[in-house]
Write a protein that holds these residues in place. Structure first.
Motif, PDB file in Angstrom:
ATOM      1  N   GLY A  15      69.386  43.104  40.197  1.00 45.02           N
ATOM      2  CA  GLY A  15      68.106  43.847  40.596  1.00 45.02           C
ATOM      3  C   GLY A  15      67.987  45.113  39.405  1.00 45.02           C
ATOM      4  O   GLY A  15      69.077  45.448  38.924  1.00 45.02           O
ATOM      5  N   PRO A  16      66.588  45.404  39.337  1.00 42.77           N
ATOM      6  CA  PRO A  16      66.392  46.607  38.276  1.00 42.77           C
ATOM      7  C   PRO A  16      66.852  47.862  38.603  1.00 42.77           C
ATOM      8  O   PRO A  16      67.153  48.509  37.541  1.00 42.77           O
ATOM      9  N   ASP A  17      67.185  48.104  39.607  1.00 41.30           N
ATOM     10  CA  ASP A  17      67.733  49.435  40.171  1.00 41.30           C
ATOM     11  C   ASP A  17      69.124  49.784  39.610  1.00 41.30           C
ATOM     12  O   ASP A  17      69.513  51.000  39.415  1.00 41.30           O
ATOM     13  N   TYR A  18      69.898  48.542  39.207  1.00 38.37           N
ATOM     14  CA  TYR A  18      71.055  48.625  38.903  1.00 38.37           C
ATOM     15  C   TYR A  18      71.382  48.508  37.497  1.00 38.37           C
ATOM     16  O   TYR A  18      72.474  48.358  36.666  1.00 38.37           O
ATOM     17  N   ALA A  19      70.280  47.805  36.734  1.00 40.71           N
ATOM     18  CA  ALA A  19      70.368  47.276  35.435  1.00 40.71           C
ATOM     19  C   ALA A  19      70.927  48.188  34.487  1.00 40.71           C
ATOM     20  O   ALA A  19      71.634  47.488  33.392  1.00 40.71           O
ATOM     21  N   GLY A  20      70.848  49.479  34.323  1.00 34.78           N
ATOM     22  CA  GLY A  20      71.396  50.399  33.308  1.00 34.78           C
ATOM     23  C   GLY A  20      72.679  51.087  33.662  1.00 34.78           C
ATOM     24  O   GLY A  20      73.227  52.106  33.134  1.00 34.78           O
ATOM     25  N   ASN A  21      73.373  50.890  35.071  1.00 34.92           N
ATOM     26  CA  ASN A  21      74.607  51.336  35.418  1.00 34.92           C
ATOM     27  C   ASN A  21      75.562  50.991  34.463  1.00 34.92           C
ATOM     28  O   ASN A  21      75.701  49.765  34.006  1.00 34.92           O
ATOM     29  N   ARG A  22      76.558  51.932  34.567  1.00 37.65           N
ATOM     30  CA  ARG A  22      77.876  51.429  33.849  1.00 37.65           C
ATOM     31  C   ARG A  22      78.536  50.446  34.487  1.00 37.65           C
ATOM     32  O   ARG A  22      79.121  49.485  33.769  1.00 37.65           O
ATOM     33  N   HIS A  23      78.305  50.182  35.828  1.00 34.75           N
ATOM     34  CA  HIS A  23      79.039  49.031  36.304  1.00 34.75           C
ATOM     35  C   HIS A  23      78.314  47.634  36.069  1.00 34.75           C
ATOM     36  O   HIS A  23      79.102  46.777  36.336  1.00 34.75           O
ATOM     37  N   ASN A  24      77.384  47.699  35.565  1.00 34.45           N
ATOM     38  CA  ASN A  24      76.492  46.485  34.918  1.00 34.45           C
ATOM     39  C   ASN A  24      76.723  46.087  33.427  1.00 34.45           C
ATOM     40  O   ASN A  24      76.133  45.232  32.841  1.00 34.45           O
ATOM     41  N   VAL A  25      77.974  46.743  33.047  1.00 32.47           N
ATOM     42  CA  VAL A  25      78.249  46.637  31.417  1.00 32.47           C
ATOM     43  C   VAL A  25      78.357  45.000  31.161  1.00 32.47           C
ATOM     44  O   VAL A  25      77.979  44.612  30.212  1.00 32.47           O
ATOM     45  N   ASP A 100      89.648  53.066  33.596  1.00 38.05           N
ATOM     46  CA  ASP A 100      90.863  53.664  32.856  1.00 38.05           C
ATOM     47  C   ASP A 100      90.710  53.562  31.442  1.00 38.05           C
ATOM     48  O   ASP A 100      91.820  53.816  30.694  1.00 38.05           O
ATOM     49  N   LEU A 101      89.671  52.895  30.640  1.00 34.33           N
ATOM     50  CA  LEU A 101      89.733  53.052  29.367  1.00 34.33           C
ATOM     51  C   LEU A 101      88.524  53.866  28.807  1.00 34.33           C
ATOM     52  O   LEU A 101      87.484  53.992  29.717  1.00 34.33           O
ATOM     53  N   PRO A 102      88.784  54.686  27.875  1.00 30.25           N
ATOM     54  CA  PRO A 102      87.642  55.548  27.330  1.00 30.25           C
ATOM     55  C   PRO A 102      86.399  54.803  27.112  1.00 30.25           C
ATOM     56  O   PRO A 102      86.532  53.808  26.638  1.00 30.25           O
ATOM     57  N   PHE A 103      85.245  55.383  27.055  1.00 29.57           N
ATOM     58  CA  PHE A 103      84.047  54.878  26.775  1.00 29.57           C
ATOM     59  C   PHE A 103      84.055  54.237  25.274  1.00 29.57           C
ATOM     60  O   PHE A 103      84.779  54.899  24.361  1.00 29.57           O
ATOM     61  N   ASP A 104      83.422  53.072  25.115  1.00 29.29           N
ATOM     62  CA  ASP A 104      83.406  52.339  23.804  1.00 29.29           C
ATOM     63  C   ASP A 104      84.584  52.012  23.441  1.00 29.29           C
ATOM     64  O   ASP A 104      84.870  51.832  22.310  1.00 29.29           O
ATOM     65  N   THR A 105      85.573  51.706  24.240  1.00 28.04           N
ATOM     66  CA  THR A 105      86.942  50.789  23.991  1.00 28.04           C
ATOM     67  C   THR A 105      86.863  49.424  24.748  1.00 28.04           C
ATOM     68  O   THR A 105      86.323  49.384  25.793  1.00 28.04           O
ATOM     69  N   HIS A 154      75.618  54.976  38.394  1.00 26.97           N
ATOM     70  CA  HIS A 154      74.711  55.853  37.662  1.00 26.97           C
ATOM     71  C   HIS A 154      74.637  55.175  35.909  1.00 26.97           C
ATOM     72  O   HIS A 154      75.562  54.633  35.540  1.00 26.97           O
ATOM     73  N   ASP A 155      73.427  55.423  35.519  1.00 22.82           N
ATOM     74  CA  ASP A 155      73.046  54.954  34.109  1.00 22.82           C
ATOM     75  C   ASP A 155      74.093  55.602  32.964  1.00 22.82           C
ATOM     76  O   ASP A 155      74.830  56.632  33.329  1.00 22.82           O
ATOM     77  N   PHE A 156      74.249  55.017  31.860  1.00 22.61           N
ATOM     78  CA  PHE A 156      74.926  55.568  30.995  1.00 22.61           C
ATOM     79  C   PHE A 156      74.402  56.978  30.537  1.00 22.61           C
ATOM     80  O   PHE A 156      73.156  57.132  30.554  1.00 22.61           O
ATOM     81  N   ALA A 157      75.061  58.011  30.295  1.00 21.89           N
ATOM     82  CA  ALA A 157      74.651  59.105  29.631  1.00 21.89           C
ATOM     83  C   ALA A 157      73.604  58.853  28.319  1.00 21.89           C
ATOM     84  O   ALA A 157      74.234  58.095  27.759  1.00 21.89           O
ATOM     85  N   SER A 158      72.798  59.864  28.050  1.00 19.08           N
ATOM     86  CA  SER A 158      72.126  59.859  26.936  1.00 19.08           C
ATOM     87  C   SER A 158      72.969  59.561  25.674  1.00 19.08           C
ATOM     88  O   SER A 158      72.642  59.021  24.690  1.00 19.08           O
ATOM     89  N   THR A 159      74.215  60.547  25.657  1.00 15.94           N
ATOM     90  CA  THR A 159      75.155  60.458  24.428  1.00 15.94           C
ATOM     91  C   THR A 159      75.799  59.027  24.478  1.00 15.94           C
ATOM     92  O   THR A 159      76.236  58.621  23.252  1.00 15.94           O
ATOM     93  N   GLU A 160      76.073  58.511  25.507  1.00 17.73           N
ATOM     94  CA  GLU A 160      76.885  57.350  25.421  1.00 17.73           C
ATOM     95  C   GLU A 160      75.745  56.154  25.061  1.00 17.73           C
ATOM     96  O   GLU A 160      76.022  54.994  24.536  1.00 17.73           O
ATOM     97  N   ARG A 161      74.530  56.235  25.524  1.00 26.12           N
ATOM     98  CA  ARG A 161      73.580  55.142  25.148  1.00 26.12           C
ATOM     99  C   ARG A 161      73.272  54.813  23.744  1.00 26.12           C
ATOM    100  O   ARG A 161      73.149  53.887  23.295  1.00 26.12           O
TER     101      ARG A 161
END
Length: 193
Positions: A15-25, A100-105, A154-161
């Motif tokens: 669903g669209p409500d979850y599309a940008g969430n971190r869980h949806n990578v 458990d992994l840093p973002f972008d790893t 929650h969606d990725f933060a702007s710095t992460e995006r």
């Protein structure tokens, strides 16, 4: 079993409500792959959306899937996909978020436990094995005292995006390399300092 066929499952919530969430990578990575393969996701009788294609002529066939269930109950669709395509779990690649992994790893792993990830837990229970490839996409830990469940939804933060497309592209590259050259070759490239 067709040794030239791989099932790639991107974990996430529908669903669209979850599309940008971190869980949806996981969903995001298979979307990148579908674009590369010039393939579109379609409904499938395994309660998943499926797209198929090859990275290059004569190359391995990739079946990309996004279960239509919530992540914590992904096991049923994944087991059904393995049966439908007559694949062993050794030809299953699951793409998922990893706190458990840093973002972008990125890390590539074969087998092991679920590490507290409920989507993996359900897949292991439904398939009866943990002998499949995982692409672990780092999303980092929640800041302060924010509960992990809130953080991943929650969606990725702007710095992460800004760096997210690089993470997604690197994960898609790793999947293509696994299918074409094997897990060890992909690990050597992805895990290199």
């Amino acid at each position: 079993m067709d040794e030239n066929l791989w099932l790639v499952v991107g974990l996430g919530n529908p669903g669209p409500d979850y599309a940008g969430n971190r869980h949806n990578v996981g969903h995001m990575v298979v979307d990148v792959l579908a674009d590369r393969l010039q393939s579109r996701f379609r409904g499938h009788k395994t309660n998943s959306a499926v797209a198929e294609g090859r990275s290059f002529p004569g190359g391995p066939k990739l079946v990309l899937a996004k279960p239509n269930t919530f992540m914590n109950v992904s096991g049923g669709p994944v087991a059904a996909l393995l049966r439908f395509y007559s694949l062993q779990p050794s030809h299953l690649i699951v793409v998922h978020d990893d706190l458990d992994l840093p973002f972008d790893t990125l890390k590539i792993k074969v087998g092991g436990g679920h590490g507290g990830h409920n989507g993996l837990r359900d897949i292991i229970a439904a398939t009866g094995t943990n002998d499949f490839v995982r692409i672990r996409a780092g999303i980092g830990r929640p800041p302060g005292r924010q509960p992990a469940a809130d953080f991943v939804l929650h969606d990725f933060a702007s710095t992460e995006r800004a760096n997210l497309p690089i993470l997604l592209t690197d994960a898609a590259d790793a999947i293509e390399l696994i299918a074409a050259e094997g897990v060890v070759a992909a690990q050597q490239k992805v895990h290199a300092p």
